[in-house]
Design a protein around this motif. Structure first.
Motif, PDB file in Angstrom:
ATOM      1  N   GLU A 187      43.658  27.273  45.551  1.00  0.00           N
ATOM      2  CA  GLU A 187      44.874  27.390  46.293  1.00  0.00           C
ATOM      3  C   GLU A 187      44.900  27.476  47.662  1.00  0.00           C
ATOM      4  OE1 GLU A 187      46.416  30.950  44.117  1.00  0.00           O
ATOM      5  OE2 GLU A 187      48.224  30.982  45.544  1.00  0.00           O
ATOM      6  N   TYR A 197      34.130  32.690  43.583  1.00  0.00           N
ATOM      7  CA  TYR A 197      35.242  32.656  44.159  1.00  0.00           C
ATOM      8  C   TYR A 197      35.258  32.747  45.728  1.00  0.00           C
ATOM      9  CZ  TYR A 197      36.893  33.101  39.254  1.00  0.00           C
ATOM     10  OH  TYR A 197      37.015  33.202  38.100  1.00  0.00           O
ATOM     11  N   TYR A 252      36.987  32.596  49.595  1.00  0.00           N
ATOM     12  CA  TYR A 252      38.192  32.527  50.599  1.00  0.00           C
ATOM     13  C   TYR A 252      38.190  32.486  52.080  1.00  0.00           C
ATOM     14  CZ  TYR A 252      39.648  34.720  45.911  1.00  0.00           C
ATOM     15  OH  TYR A 252      39.517  35.094  44.612  1.00  0.00           O
ATOM     16  N   GLY A 290      35.098  38.506  40.892  1.00  0.00           N
ATOM     17  CA  GLY A 290      36.252  38.840  39.871  1.00  0.00           C
ATOM     18  C   GLY A 290      37.322  39.388  41.022  1.00  0.00           C
ATOM     19  N   PRO A 291      37.905  40.269  40.764  1.00  0.00           N
ATOM     20  CA  PRO A 291      38.958  40.909  41.453  1.00  0.00           C
ATOM     21  C   PRO A 291      38.740  41.322  42.816  1.00  0.00           C
ATOM     22  CG  PRO A 291      39.180  41.734  39.050  1.00  0.00           C
ATOM     23  CD  PRO A 291      37.627  41.009  39.200  1.00  0.00           C
ATOM     24  N   GLU A 292      37.637  41.951  42.856  1.00  0.00           N
ATOM     25  CA  GLU A 292      37.192  42.652  44.282  1.00  0.00           C
ATOM     26  C   GLU A 292      36.835  41.641  45.055  1.00  0.00           C
ATOM     27  OE1 GLU A 292      34.482  45.938  43.937  1.00  0.00           O
ATOM     28  OE2 GLU A 292      34.058  45.899  45.999  1.00  0.00           O
ATOM     29  N   ALA A 293      37.268  41.420  46.269  1.00  0.00           N
ATOM     30  CA  ALA A 293      36.728  40.265  47.190  1.00  0.00           C
ATOM     31  C   ALA A 293      35.862  41.172  48.348  1.00  0.00           C
ATOM     32  CB  ALA A 293      37.958  39.824  47.997  1.00  0.00           C
ATOM     33  N   PHE A 294      34.769  40.470  48.689  1.00  0.00           N
ATOM     34  CA  PHE A 294      33.949  41.084  49.585  1.00  0.00           C
ATOM     35  C   PHE A 294      34.066  40.096  50.944  1.00  0.00           C
ATOM     36  CE2 PHE A 294      31.393  44.062  47.105  1.00  0.00           C
ATOM     37  CZ  PHE A 294      31.701  43.801  45.601  1.00  0.00           C
ATOM     38  N   PHE A 295      34.172  40.861  52.241  1.00  0.00           N
ATOM     39  CA  PHE A 295      34.553  40.155  53.393  1.00  0.00           C
ATOM     40  C   PHE A 295      33.358  39.823  54.124  1.00  0.00           C
ATOM     41  CE2 PHE A 295      38.999  39.304  53.143  1.00  0.00           C
ATOM     42  CZ  PHE A 295      39.466  40.158  52.341  1.00  0.00           C
ATOM     43  N   GLY A 296      33.213  38.782  54.989  1.00  0.00           N
ATOM     44  CA  GLY A 296      32.205  38.749  56.204  1.00  0.00           C
ATOM     45  C   GLY A 296      32.711  39.548  57.086  1.00  0.00           C
ATOM     46  N   VAL A 343      28.461  39.287  52.687  1.00  0.00           N
ATOM     47  CA  VAL A 343      28.880  37.866  53.115  1.00  0.00           C
ATOM     48  C   VAL A 343      28.389  37.855  54.469  1.00  0.00           C
ATOM     49  CG1 VAL A 343      30.917  36.434  53.489  1.00  0.00           C
ATOM     50  CG2 VAL A 343      30.644  37.971  51.436  1.00  0.00           C
ATOM     51  N   SER A 393      41.694  29.398  48.969  1.00  0.00           N
ATOM     52  CA  SER A 393      40.752  29.752  48.077  1.00  0.00           C
ATOM     53  C   SER A 393      40.109  28.444  47.284  1.00  0.00           C
ATOM     54  CB  SER A 393      41.261  30.646  46.952  1.00  0.00           C
ATOM     55  OG  SER A 393      42.406  29.911  45.986  1.00  0.00           O
ATOM     56  N   PHE A 427      46.220  34.714  54.135  1.00  0.00           N
ATOM     57  CA  PHE A 427      45.267  33.933  53.412  1.00  0.00           C
ATOM     58  C   PHE A 427      45.516  32.337  53.790  1.00  0.00           C
ATOM     59  CE2 PHE A 427      43.844  31.874  49.654  1.00  0.00           C
ATOM     60  CZ  PHE A 427      44.370  30.887  49.221  1.00  0.00           C
ATOM     61  N   TYR A 485      40.466  33.601  55.211  1.00  0.00           N
ATOM     62  CA  TYR A 485      41.626  34.236  55.853  1.00  0.00           C
ATOM     63  C   TYR A 485      41.717  34.134  57.214  1.00  0.00           C
ATOM     64  CZ  TYR A 485      42.138  36.670  51.091  1.00  0.00           C
ATOM     65  OH  TYR A 485      42.446  36.971  49.973  1.00  0.00           O
TER      66      TYR A 485
END
Lengths: 109, 111
Positions: free
Chosen positions: B56, B31, B33, B97-103, B4, B48, B45, B35
């Motif tokens: 959300e 998905y 997000y 899915g469940p695991e988020a990858f951040f910039g 990202v 999303s 947060f 933050y």
């Protein structure tokens, strides 16, 4: 509302010593729990998640539903483990992560 | 390995100005997000986004904020009429899915 508590802001250990980073959560159901790590000047990255029950870089974490804890452990700390560690919770489903305040781990040579 | 990416890495703006923070999520993720992390505080947060709409949002994400996916690849966060207390690190994340990858984050400084 869900909450994640990391009671230690800073944890300093000597190289080779065991490490335990504490994480407690509040959620009445069965959450998904994660540990994220942020090395100096790098992005947040996933370290491990409770579902996979694997060991990454020597770290493990066990979900204790009775104590609502997900402590991160490593038997022998290395200098390269020095970083910020964030515990995070997700309510099942595609919901956002809720983070704890983080613990800065400093491993001293 | 895909990442990202966020631009700019650092943005300084005057109070009252509008800023747009940009993110390019990982291409097959669904998905997205935003933050933020105020200095010395936890990662919070904001919002999303899924299927081209907000799925959300937190209490922080009021009318001052908006998100867009203008062209199918970028994911932007607009902050109107910035305040001093908007100064923070803003992180974008994407997830298959469940695991988020951040910039790597954008540091916003409002002066």
């Amino acid at each position: 509302a869900q909450r994640v508590t990391q009671p230690e802001k800073l944890l300093s250990v000597f190289k080779g010593a065991p490490v335990e980073l504490k994480c407690n959560y509040s959620y009445s159901g069965s959450p998904e729990l994660f540990w994220y790590v942020q090395y100096s000047r790098q992005r947040l990255q996933l370290l491990l998640r409770h579902i996979s029950r694997e060991s990454i870089k020597g770290f493990t974490a066990d979900l204790n539903k009775g104590e609502t804890s997900f402590h991160l452990k490593k038997p022998f700390a290395q200098e390269e483990d020095s970083a910020m560690y964030y515990c995070a919770l997700r309510v099942p489903g595609n919901t956002p992560l809720v983070f704890g305040k983080g613990t800065r781990l400093s491993v001293i040579a | 390995e895909p990442e990202v990416t966020q631009t700019p890495s650092h943005q300084v703006t005057q109070m009252g100005q509008e800023v747009i923070l940009r993110c390019v999520p990982i291409s097959n993720h669904l998905y997205f997000y935003w933050y933020r992390q105020i200095l010395g505080q936890k990662v919070e947060f904001l919002v999303s986004f899924y299927n081209n709409e907000i799925s959300e949002k937190s209490e922080i994400f009021d009318d001052q904020f908006s998100v867009e996916r203008p062209d199918g690849s970028n994911f932007t966060l607009k902050i109107r009429s910035t305040k001093l207390e908007d100064s923070a690190m803003y992180f974008c994340a994407s997830a298959p899915g469940p695991e988020a990858f951040f910039g790597q984050g954008t540091r916003l400084t409002v002066v």
